[in-house]
Design a protein around this motif. Structure first.
Motif, short mmCIF file in Angstrom:
data_model
loop_
_atom_site.label_atom_id
_atom_site.label_comp_id
_atom_site.label_asym_id
_atom_site.label_seq_id
_atom_site.Cartn_x
_atom_site.Cartn_y
_atom_site.Cartn_z
N LEU A 51 30.94 -31.13 41.04
CA LEU A 51 30.41 -31.63 42.32
C LEU A 51 31.53 -31.85 43.33
O LEU A 51 31.40 -31.52 44.51
CB LEU A 51 29.64 -32.94 42.07
CG LEU A 51 29.05 -33.66 43.29
CD1 LEU A 51 28.18 -32.71 44.11
CD2 LEU A 51 28.21 -34.86 42.86
N MET A 52 32.63 -32.38 42.82
CA MET A 52 33.78 -32.65 43.69
C MET A 52 34.29 -31.35 44.33
O MET A 52 34.53 -31.27 45.53
CB MET A 52 34.87 -33.29 42.84
CG MET A 52 36.05 -33.78 43.64
SD MET A 52 37.30 -34.38 42.49
CE MET A 52 38.70 -34.50 43.58
N ASP A 53 34.42 -30.32 43.49
CA ASP A 53 34.91 -29.04 44.01
C ASP A 53 33.90 -28.37 44.92
O ASP A 53 34.28 -27.67 45.87
CB ASP A 53 35.29 -28.10 42.85
CG ASP A 53 36.60 -28.53 42.19
OD1 ASP A 53 36.91 -28.05 41.08
OD2 ASP A 53 37.31 -29.37 42.79
N ARG A 54 32.62 -28.58 44.66
CA ARG A 54 31.59 -28.01 45.54
C ARG A 54 31.68 -28.65 46.91
O ARG A 54 31.58 -27.98 47.94
CB ARG A 54 30.18 -28.26 44.97
CG ARG A 54 29.73 -27.23 43.97
CD ARG A 54 28.21 -27.15 43.87
NE ARG A 54 27.55 -28.40 43.56
CZ ARG A 54 27.48 -28.95 42.36
NH1 ARG A 54 28.08 -28.38 41.35
NH2 ARG A 54 26.82 -30.08 42.19
N LYS A 55 31.90 -29.95 46.91
CA LYS A 55 32.01 -30.67 48.19
C LYS A 55 33.21 -30.14 48.99
O LYS A 55 33.13 -29.92 50.18
CB LYS A 55 32.17 -32.16 47.92
CG LYS A 55 32.22 -32.96 49.18
CD LYS A 55 31.40 -34.23 49.12
CE LYS A 55 31.35 -34.87 50.49
NZ LYS A 55 30.26 -34.39 51.33
N LEU A 56 34.28 -29.93 48.26
CA LEU A 56 35.52 -29.47 48.88
C LEU A 56 35.36 -28.06 49.45
O LEU A 56 35.66 -27.80 50.62
CB LEU A 56 36.62 -29.50 47.83
CG LEU A 56 38.06 -29.29 48.25
CD1 LEU A 56 38.40 -30.12 49.47
CD2 LEU A 56 39.00 -29.67 47.11
N ILE A 57 34.85 -27.14 48.65
CA ILE A 57 34.73 -25.76 49.10
C ILE A 57 33.72 -25.66 50.25
O ILE A 57 33.92 -24.89 51.20
CB ILE A 57 34.40 -24.78 47.94
CG1 ILE A 57 34.61 -23.33 48.36
CG2 ILE A 57 32.98 -24.92 47.44
CD1 ILE A 57 36.05 -22.94 48.51
N GLU A 58 32.67 -26.48 50.19
CA GLU A 58 31.68 -26.45 51.25
C GLU A 58 32.33 -26.87 52.57
O GLU A 58 32.10 -26.25 53.61
CB GLU A 58 30.53 -27.40 50.91
CG GLU A 58 29.43 -27.40 51.95
CD GLU A 58 28.32 -28.37 51.62
OE1 GLU A 58 27.15 -28.02 51.81
OE2 GLU A 58 28.64 -29.49 51.17
#
Lengths: 152, 200
Positions: free
Chosen positions: B18-25
């Motif tokens: 989730l953390m990486d999804r937030k970042l890439i988004e």
């Protein structure tokens, strides 16, 4: 505290956090992604990091508590924590993870136990730093100011 | 954020964290991309209109809105379907194979990188992904669109387009392999040195 003072406190505090290696430039990268359309971005990513880390530390603990330690499973969780600490810029946590990874490869139970202890300690430290930074950032934003960009 | 005069491209980002999804988004949106994020390879295939066991999208899919995806960026290490598996499925699909795919990983494993590039990935990003990495995406999308345009133009002319398009592919994949080796070593160098730069 008025805005000017808040910003000073923030900068001085952050300088020490960076100097001592708790956070690195990646944190600054995250700050640069924050703006009026996403004013809480760093807070949100940071909170996710803290939540993920608590879960991962618990997993690591329970694997190491077993009679037969599954070093591959252990390593998989260590790598996850390496990734998330790198994403937030938690340098000291990341460094311990690298050592932990080596111990997993060697299959050293004692080594891994020591690493976990160190990891938990570093995590507690960076958690406090981050929470303080978040509190100050929130106060600065509430006072109508902008969060100073930090440099390493 | 300035509004781009250029077309807004749509990127599908795949990551189980989730953390990486937030970042890439955030990285993608800041770079003026339209973004859809999913947490698994199988969900990614759903968005692309492909069921796991299909090799081409159904001709008529009234339940799906036609969401055109211009690029897929995916994490390598994911439970179940890895980024590599997803890449393979996309490249094996007649309808999806021209969509550029970029792989991300927090681990710098040369054999892994090569495997992905050979399977057709355009690029390999080392995590944490940086804003400057986003600039490398548009050329891949435009290259694909240009190829599309070329094919359309050739179809409209009287030349033997089947031979031309397949020889184009051979040239491009040979060029890309050689280029990729260069790009790979250059990028690896850049990656190692960027951590010592001060970026404000």
């Amino acid at each position: 505290m008025e805005l000017h003072k808040l910003r000073r406190v923030y900068i001085e505090f952050a300088e020490i956090v960076f100097r001592d290696g708790f956070l690195d430039n990646q944190y600054t990268q995250l700050q640069q992604l924050q703006d009026e359309s996403e004013p809480k971005f760093v807070l949100q990513v940071g909170t996710l990091f803290l939540e993920d880390s608590e879960k991962l530390l618990n997993e690591l603990r329970s694997i190491l508590d077993q009679q037969d330690v599954d070093f591959e499973k252990l390593d998989a969780f260590v790598r996850k924590l390496t990734g998330s600490s790198a994403s937030i810029g938690a340098k000291r946590v990341k460094d311990v993870c690298m050592t932990f990874h080596d111990c997993c490869k060697k299959g050293s139970k004692e080594g891994c136990r020591k690493c976990l202890q160190q990891l938990a300690a570093e995590y507690r430290l960076v958690k406090r730093k981050l929470e303080t930074l978040f509190k100050l950032e929130t106060q600065i934003l509430a006072a109508g100011g902008s969060v100073p960009l930090l440099s390493q | 954020m300035a509004v781009d005069a250029e077309a807004q491209f749509h990127v599908l980002a795949v990551d189980d964290s989730l953390m990486d999804r937030k970042l890439i988004e955030r990285l993608l949106k800041t770079s003026s991309f339209q973004v859809t994020t999913v947490d698994s390879g199988s969900k990614a295939l759903e968005v692309l209109g492909l069921k796991e066991d299909q090799t081409s999208t159904p001709a008529l899919s009234p339940e799906h809105n036609e969401i055109e995806v211009n690029l897929v960026i995916t994490d390598y290490c994911m439970p179940g379907m890895t980024g590599y598996d997803l890449l393979k499925k996309i490249k094996e699909s007649s309808s999806l194979k021209d969509i550029p795919v970029v792989i991300m990983s927090s681990e710098n494993v040369p054999s892994r990188i090569n495997r992905c590039l050979e399977e057709g990935a355009e690029e390999f990003f080392l995590k944490p992904v940086q804003l400057s990495d986003m600039r490398r995406l548009r050329p891949h999308i435009l290259k694909g669109k240009h190829k599309e345009q070329q094919l359309h133009q050739e179809e409209n002319s009287n030349t033997n387009h089947i031979i031309i398009s397949s020889s184009n592919n051979n040239n491009m994949s040979n060029k890309r392999k050689a280029m990729d080796e260069e790009v790979l070593s250059e990028r690896t160098r850049l990656r190692f040195s960027s951590s010592s730069l001060n970026v404000i």
